[in-house]
Design a protein around this motif. Structure first.
Motif, PDB file in Angstrom:
ATOM      1  N   ASN A 119     -22.175  22.360 -52.955  1.00 59.59           N
ATOM      2  CA  ASN A 119     -20.944  22.764 -53.351  1.00 59.59           C
ATOM      3  C   ASN A 119     -20.060  21.831 -52.848  1.00 59.59           C
ATOM      4  O   ASN A 119     -19.012  22.334 -52.018  1.00 59.59           O
ATOM      5  N   ASP A 120     -20.267  20.377 -52.734  1.00 62.08           N
ATOM      6  CA  ASP A 120     -19.301  19.560 -52.185  1.00 62.08           C
ATOM      7  C   ASP A 120     -19.156  19.694 -50.665  1.00 62.08           C
ATOM      8  O   ASP A 120     -17.965  19.236 -49.976  1.00 62.08           O
ATOM      9  N   ALA A 121     -19.981  20.410 -49.951  1.00 58.47           N
ATOM     10  CA  ALA A 121     -19.816  20.629 -48.414  1.00 58.47           C
ATOM     11  C   ALA A 121     -21.228  20.388 -47.975  1.00 58.47           C
ATOM     12  O   ALA A 121     -22.283  20.744 -48.205  1.00 58.47           O
ATOM     13  N   MET A 122     -20.969  19.634 -46.751  1.00 53.86           N
ATOM     14  CA  MET A 122     -22.180  19.366 -45.975  1.00 53.86           C
ATOM     15  C   MET A 122     -22.357  20.488 -45.132  1.00 53.86           C
ATOM     16  O   MET A 122     -21.707  20.970 -44.270  1.00 53.86           O
ATOM     17  N   VAL A 123     -23.793  21.008 -45.144  1.00 58.72           N
ATOM     18  CA  VAL A 123     -24.353  22.191 -44.612  1.00 58.72           C
ATOM     19  C   VAL A 123     -25.475  21.847 -43.798  1.00 58.72           C
ATOM     20  O   VAL A 123     -26.275  20.957 -44.006  1.00 58.72           O
ATOM     21  N   LYS A 124     -25.870  22.817 -42.898  1.00 60.85           N
ATOM     22  CA  LYS A 124     -27.066  22.411 -41.990  1.00 60.85           C
ATOM     23  C   LYS A 124     -28.343  22.830 -42.849  1.00 60.85           C
ATOM     24  O   LYS A 124     -28.161  24.106 -43.468  1.00 60.85           O
ATOM     25  N   SER A 125     -29.422  22.161 -42.578  1.00 54.11           N
ATOM     26  CA  SER A 125     -30.389  22.376 -43.178  1.00 54.11           C
ATOM     27  C   SER A 125     -31.711  22.443 -42.438  1.00 54.11           C
ATOM     28  O   SER A 125     -31.528  21.973 -41.373  1.00 54.11           O
ATOM     29  N   LEU A 126     -32.924  23.137 -42.895  1.00 51.28           N
ATOM     30  CA  LEU A 126     -33.956  23.344 -42.295  1.00 51.28           C
ATOM     31  C   LEU A 126     -35.220  23.059 -42.953  1.00 51.28           C
ATOM     32  O   LEU A 126     -35.521  23.145 -44.341  1.00 51.28           O
ATOM     33  N   MET A 127     -36.264  22.302 -42.357  1.00 52.48           N
ATOM     34  CA  MET A 127     -37.272  21.714 -43.085  1.00 52.48           C
ATOM     35  C   MET A 127     -38.575  21.648 -42.113  1.00 52.48           C
ATOM     36  O   MET A 127     -38.241  21.661 -40.848  1.00 52.48           O
ATOM     37  N   GLU A 128     -39.735  21.809 -42.767  1.00 55.73           N
ATOM     38  CA  GLU A 128     -40.845  21.894 -42.218  1.00 55.73           C
ATOM     39  C   GLU A 128     -41.114  20.449 -41.583  1.00 55.73           C
ATOM     40  O   GLU A 128     -41.343  19.479 -42.358  1.00 55.73           O
ATOM     41  N   SER A 129     -41.443  20.206 -40.271  1.00 58.27           N
ATOM     42  CA  SER A 129     -41.622  18.794 -39.893  1.00 58.27           C
ATOM     43  C   SER A 129     -42.955  18.211 -40.047  1.00 58.27           C
ATOM     44  O   SER A 129     -43.089  17.128 -39.876  1.00 58.27           O
ATOM     45  N   ARG A 130     -43.943  19.033 -39.899  1.00 58.86           N
ATOM     46  CA  ARG A 130     -45.267  18.355 -39.910  1.00 58.86           C
ATOM     47  C   ARG A 130     -46.308  19.555 -40.449  1.00 58.86           C
ATOM     48  O   ARG A 130     -46.174  20.510 -40.488  1.00 58.86           O
ATOM     49  N   VAL A 131     -47.566  19.011 -40.867  1.00 62.20           N
ATOM     50  CA  VAL A 131     -48.749  19.626 -40.975  1.00 62.20           C
ATOM     51  C   VAL A 131     -49.363  20.119 -39.862  1.00 62.20           C
ATOM     52  O   VAL A 131     -49.623  19.420 -38.756  1.00 62.20           O
ATOM     53  N   PRO A 132     -49.391  21.533 -39.587  1.00 55.83           N
ATOM     54  CA  PRO A 132     -49.791  21.960 -38.247  1.00 55.83           C
ATOM     55  C   PRO A 132     -51.377  21.625 -38.183  1.00 55.83           C
ATOM     56  O   PRO A 132     -52.358  21.539 -38.920  1.00 55.83           O
TER      57      PRO A 132
ATOM     58  N   ASN B 292     -53.477   8.145 -38.886  1.00 59.60           N
ATOM     59  CA  ASN B 292     -52.106   7.627 -39.607  1.00 59.60           C
ATOM     60  C   ASN B 292     -52.707   6.453 -40.462  1.00 59.60           C
ATOM     61  O   ASN B 292     -51.683   5.628 -40.799  1.00 59.60           O
ATOM     62  N   ALA B 293     -53.773   6.032 -40.575  1.00 59.44           N
ATOM     63  CA  ALA B 293     -54.308   4.755 -41.267  1.00 59.44           C
ATOM     64  C   ALA B 293     -55.019   5.204 -42.569  1.00 59.44           C
ATOM     65  O   ALA B 293     -54.862   4.631 -43.573  1.00 59.44           O
ATOM     66  N   SER B 294     -55.955   6.203 -42.354  1.00 62.60           N
ATOM     67  CA  SER B 294     -57.074   6.431 -43.533  1.00 62.60           C
ATOM     68  C   SER B 294     -56.115   7.458 -44.530  1.00 62.60           C
ATOM     69  O   SER B 294     -56.580   7.473 -45.702  1.00 62.60           O
ATOM     70  N   ILE B 295     -55.227   7.972 -44.198  1.00 67.69           N
ATOM     71  CA  ILE B 295     -54.263   8.790 -44.962  1.00 67.69           C
ATOM     72  C   ILE B 295     -53.052   8.053 -45.549  1.00 67.69           C
ATOM     73  O   ILE B 295     -52.224   7.758 -44.766  1.00 67.69           O
ATOM     74  N   PRO B 296     -52.952   8.154 -46.901  1.00 70.20           N
ATOM     75  CA  PRO B 296     -51.778   6.946 -47.475  1.00 70.20           C
ATOM     76  C   PRO B 296     -50.592   7.712 -47.014  1.00 70.20           C
ATOM     77  O   PRO B 296     -50.382   9.069 -47.131  1.00 70.20           O
ATOM     78  N   GLN B 297     -49.555   6.669 -47.137  1.00 69.00           N
ATOM     79  CA  GLN B 297     -48.315   7.394 -46.812  1.00 69.00           C
ATOM     80  C   GLN B 297     -47.497   8.018 -48.022  1.00 69.00           C
ATOM     81  O   GLN B 297     -46.632   8.674 -47.866  1.00 69.00           O
ATOM     82  N   SER B 298     -48.147   7.698 -49.177  1.00 68.49           N
ATOM     83  CA  SER B 298     -47.711   8.383 -50.527  1.00 68.49           C
ATOM     84  C   SER B 298     -47.862   9.785 -50.386  1.00 68.49           C
ATOM     85  O   SER B 298     -47.447  10.329 -51.250  1.00 68.49           O
ATOM     86  N   THR B 299     -48.737  10.236 -49.468  1.00 67.42           N
ATOM     87  CA  THR B 299     -48.881  11.901 -49.446  1.00 67.42           C
ATOM     88  C   THR B 299     -47.772  12.400 -48.963  1.00 67.42           C
ATOM     89  O   THR B 299     -47.456  13.555 -49.403  1.00 67.42           O
ATOM     90  N   GLY B 300     -46.629  11.783 -48.322  1.00 66.26           N
ATOM     91  CA  GLY B 300     -45.431  12.163 -47.862  1.00 66.26           C
ATOM     92  C   GLY B 300     -45.815  13.241 -46.864  1.00 66.26           C
ATOM     93  O   GLY B 300     -44.827  13.886 -46.184  1.00 66.26           O
ATOM     94  N   MET B 301     -46.836  13.312 -46.214  1.00 67.32           N
ATOM     95  CA  MET B 301     -47.245  14.349 -44.902  1.00 67.32           C
ATOM     96  C   MET B 301     -46.901  13.626 -43.592  1.00 67.32           C
ATOM     97  O   MET B 301     -47.126  12.485 -43.486  1.00 67.32           O
ATOM     98  N   SER B 302     -46.261  14.362 -42.834  1.00 60.68           N
ATOM     99  CA  SER B 302     -46.086  14.255 -41.405  1.00 60.68           C
ATOM    100  C   SER B 302     -47.415  14.700 -40.613  1.00 60.68           C
ATOM    101  O   SER B 302     -47.470  15.990 -40.514  1.00 60.68           O
ATOM    102  N   LEU B 303     -48.253  13.911 -40.284  1.00 54.14           N
ATOM    103  CA  LEU B 303     -49.683  14.259 -39.640  1.00 54.14           C
ATOM    104  C   LEU B 303     -49.577  14.870 -38.330  1.00 54.14           C
ATOM    105  O   LEU B 303     -48.971  13.902 -37.519  1.00 54.14           O
TER     106      LEU B 303
END
Length: 551
Positions: free
Chosen positions: A207-220, A264-275
């Motif tokens: 709504n045209d305002a910058m707000v604080k967001s929360l996101m999952e940072s990695r796969v546990p 971090n080599a055998s899993i492609p970055q296209s998965t979008g996962m933070s391992l």
């Protein structure tokens, strides 16, 4: 502060013309921070000794508990109403910022040791640790790490004294022990709470305002646990000729398993996962340490020599690698941090050599020019591509390091000489900060391709890293093998008989030198340095003389 525009000179045409300049922001800015940290370490140790005849027993047990709590806060303001008021309240609302964080750490350790000694001839020791760390989840938080040592002084046996009397002392010792590591460290920071899918904070426009967001940072990783180092050692101690000659020899192997690292080599970055980190790595390190000494006296001349050296080579047994990588590029089976380089194959001396070239360089450069480097087409496909890079068999850490120390004394004179050296490593000499930014390395300036001095060996000079051949090929590698006369000291101790008349208890005059001579093929950087750009405090040649007096 002054600056130079690189092309302005005083009237003499030589002296650079300097202009006044300012450094830093044009308006006042204020950052204030506060940090509180409480470290609490509690420990207790119980020790018990018992001697029964020729048998000696010792038992030790202990516990350590460590907790750390940290809280920090920071604030930033600019656009102050006055340059003379340096307090937060006087700053403007625009671009203001506040920040803060808190963290806690805890470890709990139980440990113990039991010793047994029979007449100083048979020695045994058992050790154990139970370590718990906040870095791991509840089910895998604790690790058990045992150890054992056995020693046998063979020279105390009657059969040895009767048959090998010239060997005064001979001891065999063997040991095995485990150690645990809970530091998950990569990307230049400690990676905590890998068993949680922790949350990260960001911002988003709603709504045209910058707000604080929360996101999952990695796969546990709920199964993460201790990295384990298995240490094996076999040692021998000798003394011959009434102690004139002594030797210590140790053979060792260190096998690290369940090393904490990312896949971090055998899993492609296209998965979008933070391992998260996993217990996936294994590295072996093996070698030996040797120490030899000899002393002798010839009348008033005393002489001693001591030699020590150690060899160690590590090898990656397993870690995560890209599945499609060619065999000659894989790091598995090679030393840690072994580099990946194109093989240097000479220099295009002139345009005729370029015209006669049949290898395609279009993947790495769009325009070959005289003075450019040639690369080896390692995979033989007729073109130079990243697949032609080859993993080296060594890194910048020497596999062997050692030294030899000579000592002489004659009457009141004494002389000490120390040589040290290393072999089995290579050093990359970087051009990243060589060029118009400041200066050129002398070796590359004097040995370069020019129109007046075309070369098939030395390339055109580069400005920092502006050419395809500026860094990532074997031309820039130098051997780190060296031998250095590290220290020489000549001294004279004045006679105490003469000094007693002066009220002085002792006096010594000396002359010493450090880093006097170095033999090395590497003429660009100090062979002891491991930094490619020369960011290393230089080894200074120092000559000292003085007198020491005691009253």
């Amino acid at each position: 502060m002054y600056s130079w525009q690189n092309n302005e000179y005083e009237a003499d045409g030589v002296t650079p013309k300097l202009s006044e300049a300012k450094r830093g922001p044009a308006d006042p800015r204020l950052t204030q921070s506060n940090e509180d940290q409480l470290n609490v370490l509690l420990g207790a140790v119980v020790n018990y000794d018992k001697v029964i005849g020729d048998h000696t027993f010792n038992i030790l047990a202990g516990v350590n508990r460590e907790t750390i709590r940290n809280d920090n806060f920071s604030a930033f303001r600019r656009f102050f109403i006055s340059n003379d008021i340096d307090y937060m309240f006087a700053g403007g609302d625009a671009e203001k910022d506040n920040g803060g964080a808190a963290w806690e750490r805890a470890r709990l350790n139980y440990f113990g040791r039991a010793n047994y000694n029979y007449k100083g001839k048979y020695i045994a020791e058992l050790l154990w640790r139970v370590d718990g760390s906040y870095m791991f989840p509840k089910d895998t938080r604790y690790g058990f790490f045992p150890g054992a040592m056995l020693g046998w002084v063979v020279s105390e046996e009657d059969f040895w004294k009767d048959n090998v009397p010239f060997v005064n002392y001979f001891k065999i010792r063997a040991s095995y022990g485990q150690m645990g590591n809970d530091n998950v460290y990569y990307n230049d920071e400690l990676q905590e709470y890998q068993y949680f899918s922790t949350y990260g904070f960001g911002t988003y426009i709603i709504n045209d305002a910058m707000v604080k967001s929360l996101m999952e940072s990695r796969v546990p990783n709920k199964f993460i646990t201790w990295e384990v180092a298995n240490n094996y050692n076999l040692g021998f101690d000798f003394q011959f000729m009434d102690g004139k000659f002594n030797a210590e020899i140790d053979l060792f192997k260190n096998s690290r398993e369940s090393i904490l690292w990312q896949r971090n080599a055998s899993i492609p970055q296209s998965t979008g996962m933070s391992l998260p980190a996993e217990n996936i790595g294994k590295v072996d390190n093996s070698g030996f340490d040797v120490s030899l000494g000899y002393r002798e006296t010839f009348g008033e001349l005393g002489f001693n020599v001591a030699i020590n050296g150690g060899y160690a080579k590590n090898k990656i047994i397993f870690w995560d690698e890209a599945p499609g990588a060619p065999e000659w590029q894989k790091s598995t089976g090679r030393a840690i941090n072994a580099g990946l380089y194109y093989n240097y194959a000479g220099v295009f001396r002139d345009q005729a050599e370029i015209d006669a070239n049949t290898i395609d360089y279009s993947d790495i450069t769009g325009n070959l020019r005289p003075g450019d480097m040639k690369y080896e087409d390692y995979d033989g496909d007729g073109k130079i591509t990243p697949n032609d890079r080859v993993r080296r068999d060594m890194n910048n850490v020497p596999t062997f390091q050692g030294g030899i120390n000579f000592g002489f004394n004659y009457k009141n004179f004494d002389l000490a000489i120390l040589f040290q050296g290393a072999t089995g490593a290579e050093q990359r000499v970087g051009t990243d900060e060589s060029g118009a930014i400041g200066n050129f390395l002398l070796d590359f300036y004097e040995n370069r391709w020019t129109l007046d001095n075309p070369s098939s060996e030395y390339p055109r000079i580069t400005d920092r890293s502006d050419q395809y051949y500026s860094n990532n090929n074997t031309y820039w590698l130098r051997s780190s093998n060296y031998l250095r006369l590290k220290n020489v000291e000549l001294g004279y101790n004045f006679s105490t008989t003469w000094l007693e008349k002066t009220g002085i208890s002792s006096a010594r005059i000396f002359l010493s030198g450090q880093n006097l001579l170095t033999w090395s093929k590497n003429k660009v950087l100090d062979p002891e340095s491991s930094n490619a750009l020369g960011h290393y405090y230089p080894q200074a040649r120092i000559i000292n003389s003085g007198i020491m007096v005691s009253f």
